[in-house]
Each structure stands twice: as C-alpha cells, then as structure tokens.
Design a protein around this motif. Structure first.
Motif, PDB file in Angstrom:
ATOM      1  N   TYR A 446      24.389  72.662 -29.403  1.00  0.00           N
ATOM      2  CA  TYR A 446      23.306  72.082 -28.585  1.00  0.00           C
ATOM      3  C   TYR A 446      23.651  72.264 -27.106  1.00  0.00           C
ATOM      4  O   TYR A 446      22.815  72.684 -26.300  1.00  0.00           O
ATOM      5  CB  TYR A 446      23.154  70.597 -28.934  1.00  0.00           C
ATOM      6  N   PHE A 447      24.903  71.998 -26.762  1.00  0.00           N
ATOM      7  CA  PHE A 447      25.303  72.188 -25.368  1.00  0.00           C
ATOM      8  C   PHE A 447      25.143  73.660 -24.970  1.00  0.00           C
ATOM      9  O   PHE A 447      24.594  73.983 -23.908  1.00  0.00           O
ATOM     10  CB  PHE A 447      26.762  71.765 -25.117  1.00  0.00           C
ATOM     11  N   ALA A 448      25.635  74.568 -25.837  1.00  0.00           N
ATOM     12  CA  ALA A 448      25.578  76.003 -25.504  1.00  0.00           C
ATOM     13  C   ALA A 448      24.133  76.425 -25.275  1.00  0.00           C
ATOM     14  O   ALA A 448      23.834  77.178 -24.338  1.00  0.00           O
ATOM     15  CB  ALA A 448      26.213  76.817 -26.626  1.00  0.00           C
ATOM     16  N   TYR A 449      23.233  75.913 -26.094  1.00  0.00           N
ATOM     17  CA  TYR A 449      21.810  76.236 -25.954  1.00  0.00           C
ATOM     18  C   TYR A 449      21.284  75.759 -24.586  1.00  0.00           C
ATOM     19  O   TYR A 449      20.622  76.508 -23.858  1.00  0.00           O
ATOM     20  CB  TYR A 449      21.047  75.567 -27.100  1.00  0.00           C
ATOM     21  N   LYS A 450      21.612  74.516 -24.230  1.00  0.00           N
ATOM     22  CA  LYS A 450      21.144  73.993 -22.944  1.00  0.00           C
ATOM     23  C   LYS A 450      21.731  74.816 -21.798  1.00  0.00           C
ATOM     24  O   LYS A 450      21.049  75.162 -20.841  1.00  0.00           O
ATOM     25  CB  LYS A 450      21.544  72.508 -22.787  1.00  0.00           C
ATOM     26  N   HIS A 451      22.991  75.140 -21.945  1.00  0.00           N
ATOM     27  CA  HIS A 451      23.685  75.866 -20.887  1.00  0.00           C
ATOM     28  C   HIS A 451      23.104  77.277 -20.718  1.00  0.00           C
ATOM     29  O   HIS A 451      22.782  77.703 -19.608  1.00  0.00           O
ATOM     30  CB  HIS A 451      25.171  75.934 -21.241  1.00  0.00           C
ATOM     31  N   GLU A 452      22.948  77.961 -21.866  1.00  0.00           N
ATOM     32  CA  GLU A 452      22.446  79.340 -21.794  1.00  0.00           C
ATOM     33  C   GLU A 452      21.034  79.394 -21.236  1.00  0.00           C
ATOM     34  O   GLU A 452      20.633  80.370 -20.598  1.00  0.00           O
ATOM     35  CB  GLU A 452      22.468  79.981 -23.193  1.00  0.00           C
ATOM     36  N   ASN A 453      20.253  78.344 -21.481  1.00  0.00           N
ATOM     37  CA  ASN A 453      18.881  78.316 -20.986  1.00  0.00           C
ATOM     38  C   ASN A 453      18.759  77.646 -19.615  1.00  0.00           C
ATOM     39  O   ASN A 453      17.656  77.357 -19.157  1.00  0.00           O
ATOM     40  CB  ASN A 453      17.970  77.611 -21.998  1.00  0.00           C
ATOM     41  N   GLY A 454      19.890  77.382 -19.002  1.00  0.00           N
ATOM     42  CA  GLY A 454      19.886  76.813 -17.647  1.00  0.00           C
ATOM     43  C   GLY A 454      19.264  75.434 -17.575  1.00  0.00           C
ATOM     44  O   GLY A 454      18.711  75.035 -16.543  1.00  0.00           O
TER      45      GLY A 454
END
Ligand SMILES: Cc1cc2nc3c(=O)[nH]c(=O)nc-3n(C[C@H](O)[C@H](O)[C@H](O)COP(=O)(O)OP(=O)(O)OC[C@H]3O[C@@H](n4cnc5c(N)ncnc54)[C@H](O)[C@@H]3O)c2cc1C
Length: 582
Positions: A446-454
C-alpha cells in the motif's frame, strides 16, 4: 592487584554489558547462586557512550519492578513519554507549521525510561559488587570454554586463570563468544544500518520555529497533543524506509539515523557529521540547531541484525542480549529480549532436576525464537511504510496492540516461565504468524503504491492519537490485568486473538475504502466478511473487482471499533491520484 578465583562458581557470565549486569542483578535477587562476571575491559563501561537507550513497557517493567531498580531509575534517568512519530507536511522547516504527528498523549501506566546506558551499567555493577556471592573480573582475554555434556562442571580458562562452573551464560554482545565457538551464527534477512551520535545539551525540537513562545504555548494542536514535553519521548522523524531518533539523556541528547539500505546509501551517512548534514537536508528544521552542537561521541553499523541457531541448551549454557539475536532498534525490542531471555535463563538455572530442565530449555528456545521471529516481518517487509503517516499509523497500532497483548500482558503476569500457559500461548501466537505476514506485506505494498503514484499525506499538519484506534486502546487495558490465574490469562489471550483478528479486518477494509475513495466499503458486511485475513493482497484493480461483487449488499458490518478513525485519509487518495478510477 590479582584476584583470587574460586575453584567453582554456580554461574559464569561472559560480558558485563546491559544483559550481563541485568542477569547478575536478577540472579542475586532471586537465586542463591555464586556468580563470576568477566569482561574484556578492566572497568566497564568504558568512558565511550553506549547506544540502546530507550525502554518500552516490557523492559521498563523488567528494570523497575523485576530487578527492583525503580528508586534508581526515578532519580537518575528520564521518565520516557512514549514513542512519537513525525512527518513533514510542508517545507519541514518549522515544527509548529510543517509537521504532522501520530502519538499517544497520555503517559504510559507502565513506566518506561530513557537510559543513559553507562550510568545504569555502573550502578548495577556497584550494587552487585556489594554482594559476597558476586565477583567481577576485568581485563579477561582469550576465553576458552570447555563445555561439559555430563554432570561434570564446565571449565573456563582465560589469561587471568581458570575455574569451573555449573552454567555459562554468554552476554558478550557482538563479541558472540559462545556463538562463534559453537558455530551457531545465522544471517538475518534484515539489512538495515544506523549512524548515531550524542551531542551536548538538550535538543528540544519544540523550539525549532518562528512562532513566539506564547504562540507555541497556545497552539490549538495542543487540544489533541497536550502539554507533556514531547522531547521526553523517543521521537521518530520519519521518511521512506528510515527514521531519525531524538532521545534526551541528562546533559546530552542521543541522535541516530536508522535506515534500510534501499532508502539511504550508507556511504552518505558514514560519520556523525555526514549524518547530521544529511538529516538537516532531509528535515530542514534541524538545521536551526544541530550544526552548532558539539558531538561528544558517535558510532555506526552498516548492518546490525543477526540471528542465532540456538540460544539455550540442556547442557547448561545460554546466551542473552546481543550475543544471541538482534533485529532492529525500531520500537526498542533489544532490552525486551534481554528481559525475556534473562528471565528464562534464570528459571533454567534454578532447575536442578535434569528431565525438567530439558523440558524447560526446549520450551525456552521455542519462546525465544518466536519472540524474535515475530518481529522479523515488521522490519523486513514494511519498513518503507515509515514514509507515510496513514500507512505507518495502521502498521504501528497493529504492532503495538500485538505487543501489549502477547508480550507485555504475559510478562507482567510472570507467565513466560509457566509452561502450561506458554504452550497455549505459542499456539495462539502462531495463528498470528501468517496474519501478521499478510498485513505487513499488504501495508508495505500500500505504501509503495502511494509512493509510486506520488500520493502525499495531508498538506496541513494532522495530529493523530493512536488510541483513537480502538483495538489498541483496549489492548492497553491489559496493563491492569495483573495477578491472573492461568484460566484468566488464557481467557485474556483468547479475547486478544479475537480483537486482533478484527483489527486485521479493519486494516484491509480501511485501505480498500481509501483506494476506492468510498467510505461505504467500511460498512458493507458481506464485503468485510469476505476478507481473508491470511491472504489479502494489495492490488488496486483486484480490490476494485473484489468489492464490486458486494456493492448491492445492504447489511451493515457490526464493528467493535470505530471504522472511521482514519477518515481524513479516505477520499484524499482518490483526489490525489489519477491512477485509480473512483
Ligand atoms: C543503533 C541501535 C540502537 C539501539 N537502540 C535501542 C533502544 O533504544 N532500546 C533498546 O532496548 N535497545 C536498543 N538497541 C539494542 C541494544 O543496544 C542492545 O540490546 C544492548 O546493547 C545489548 O546489550 P548486551 O549486554 O548484550 O551487549 P553490550 O552492552 O555490548 O555488552 C557486551 C559486553 O561484553 C564484553 N565482551 C565482548 N566480547 C568479549 C569477550 N570476548 N570477552 C569478554 N568480554 C567481552 C564487552 O566489553 C561488553 O561489556 C539498539 C541497538 C542498535 C544497534
């Protein structure tokens, strides 16, 4: 002056650090045994400062109540104000303008402390030396142990003589005397490093602001966070896969950057000066203060975690402290593991019956391994989540609730040495292995998703009270469940398991609601019941398709918690990204 050695000791302890001195203190208080404590240094601790200062509830209870050092701690060490976590909302230049927090505003009912390690180790050494059953021998080198597998005692020889003993306990920290001798080294999957230092004076970050003193006192965020000195907490200034600690000690402040290798290049923080420069760029408000401080000492590990194949044996040897296993400083489990291992070691030393000892040692090894392994996914899988307030708040409250119920409650009821309880406990705890792994992976993704999508956190500071998450608040009530019978303790553990199952369900449901930008997700009974606690994957497209099967269902899920506790984050994610259709 050369010291006379006795021909035989009940226990020889190698290493006069925190673990060895705590074990000596515990043995002197609870067992009538003769002890020889040896260390490679003449008069430990050396003048250099020692890292590992923050106690949490289990170790706080151990040092103050079990070792009976409460008077000493209250007078000589700072009472700790929980753990506080911070994220930047703006430029990160002004503490009262640009910083979001997640914390617990009330002080813990189990007292915890910020330990000046050198001070407490000196105190325990002086106290132990007053007991005639205790002997300390410093400047000991070239230790050779000859471990017996019969009723014969062990022999131990070194540069200053030799003796025999019934038990040998290795507390030599990273020296790992027994681990090396017995070939028990085991690699840890955690690859994290740390650079730390101590600076003169108190680094009080509440003062890193352009606000006037009165404005700081009257800041309305205090309606949520209150007035206790924040700096007495272990303060964590967070970023993706890293955190910077600020810990107050008398007259000095401990500062340290801890990081996973994927997030910080160890060469960029290879000295205190470089680490401070790095932190001042990462968190500009520290540039107001740290470059002007005098560094009094410093240290560094590029990779600090290590495992061990075995830490206690029916042949009357054991390890405690860093000589056995060490995971990570996040949440300060080091002293907790010292408390648990020492307690199990003392129980084994007090057991004369050979068959009983064999059973106890087998159980102790299982408990020690389980306590260590339960932490591994926390550090290995979702360390990145430190970079986001929402994800980390879910992660920490989940982990802290597990800790209160599965670590603190049994410890304060002295159940770690109760084999009947431990058998049930380990079964219940094992249920959590797969659930915990799934939750940790889900949150990491979930964090990686938020991070990758800025997708950034809130643009205005947001102060979250951890106890607004009901399962954690309820877990805290376990601090008051003292003196339980076995049945009562089992009952509490059973209830805790159910509480934690619901908590896992809530974490998944909240993230679904945030990803889909729809609060109704949290109330949809058919959907919430369909979540698989041991196997829910974070994949936005799959999550959307999964929820769509239940959109027509009108039954409301009957939570025992407030499903809207983290409501500010629901919708924000959809508003912030074009990656997900609403
Ligand atoms: C970056 C970092 C931060 C940490 N923060 C925290 C925290 O906030 N809270 C917490 O609870 N824990 C923390 N820890 C963990 C904590 O530091 C350890 O749990 C603790 O220091 C272990 O104590 P010990 O007695 O096992 O080892 P030590 O304190 O290192 O003692 C080992 C002793 O053995 C002696 N010795 C070594 N080799 C030999 C030999 N061959 N012969 C004789 N003597 C020998 C040494 O001289 C020393 O006195 C942290 C660890 C790290 C790496």
């Amino acid at each position: 002056m050369t010291q006379e050695l006795k021909p035989h000791y009940d226990v020889v302890i190698i290493g006069a650090g925190l673990a060895g001195l705590a074990l000596s203190t515990q043995l002197l208080k609870y067992a009538k045994k003769t002890i020889l404590l040896v260390d490679k240094w003449d008069d430990p601790p050396r003048p250099t400062q020692k890292v590992g200062e923050s106690l949490v509830q289990l170790s706080g209870y151990y040092f103050s109540k079990i070792l009976d050092l409460e008077d000493y701690l209250m007078v000589n060490q700072y009472l700790k104000y929980n753990l506080r976590f911070y994220w930047q909302t703006g430029t990160g230049d002004d503490f009262w303008e640009d910083v979001s927090s997640s914390s617990i505003k009330s002080i813990s009912n189990i007292a915890t402390f910020q330990l000046d390690r050198n001070h407490i180790e000196r105190h325990m050494m002086e106290k132990a030396k007053k007991d005639e059953r205790f002997q300390f021998l410093g400047g000991v080198r070239d230790i050779v142990t000859n471990l017996s597998e019969t009723d014969e005692p062990h022999t131990i020889a070194f540069n200053k003589g030799q003796t025999t003993c019934t038990w040998v306990v290795d507390c030599s920290g990273r020296g790992g005397v027994l681990k090396k001798k017995l070939g028990l080294e085991k690699e840890s999957p955690i690859k994290h490093g740390s650079t730390w230092c101590w600076v003169e004076g108190l680094v009080n970050y509440e003062k890193f602001t352009d606000h006037t003193h009165t404005e700081v006192l009257m800041d309305r965020s205090r309606q949520l966070t209150g007035n206790f000195p924040f700096v007495n907490a272990t303060s964590h200034f967070c970023g993706k896969g890293r955190w910077f600690w600020v810990i107050p000690l008398h007259g000095i402040t401990s500062l340290g950057l801890v990081y996973e290798h994927a997030s910080v290049d160890p060469t960029e923080v290879s000295s205190a000066k470089k680490m401070i420069d790095w932190v001042c760029k990462d968190w500009p408000m520290f540039a107001r203060d740290l470059p002007n401080r005098k560094v009094v000492d410093e240290g560094r590990f590029i990779s600090y975690s290590h495992d061990c194949k075995q830490t206690i044996s029916k042949h009357r040897w054991a390890m405690a402290g860093e000589s056995g296993r060490f995971t990570d400083p996040l949440y300060s489990p080091g002293s907790d593991l010292i408390a648990i291992y020492n307690t199990l070691v003392v129980d084994a030393i007090l057991t004369d019956d050979k068959d009983l000892l064999e059973e106890k040692v087998a159980m102790a090894e299982q408990v020690e391994r389980a306590m260590y392994e339960a932490y591994v996914p926390t550090y290995e899988v979702s360390y990145n989540a430190l970079g986001d307030q929402e994800t980390f708040t879910l992660k920490y409250t989940w982990e802290l609730a597990i800790y209160f119920g599965f670590y603190v409650m049994p410890f304060i009821n002295q159940l770690f040495t109760n084999r009947q309880y431990m058998q049930i406990f380990l079964r219940r705890f094992a249920i959590f292995g797969p659930i915990n792994k799934s939750v940790q992976q889900f949150l990491g993704d979930y964090f990686a998703y938020k991070h990758e999508n800025g997708i950034k956190g809130p643009s205005e500071p947001l102060n979250i009270e951890f106890y607004s998450i009901q399962p954690l608040k309820e877990s805290e009530t376990l601090f008051y469940q003292i003196g339980l019978t076995l049945e009562e303790a089992e009952d509490q553990t059973e209830k805790h398991v159910e509480r934690m199952r619901e908590f896992a369900r809530y974490i998944y449901a909240h993230c679904y609601a945030a990803v889909l930008g729809d609060k109704r997700v949290l109330l949809n009974a058919a959907f919430v019941k369909s979540l698989k606690l041991k196997d829910t994957k974070f994949d936005p497209e799959m999550m959307k398709a999964h929820y769509e099967q239940f959109t027509q269902s009108e039954d409301i899920y009957d939570w025992n918690l407030n499903p809207f506790a983290l409501e500010p984050f629901i919708g924000a994610l959809v508003e912030n990204t074009t990656a997900m259709p609403v």
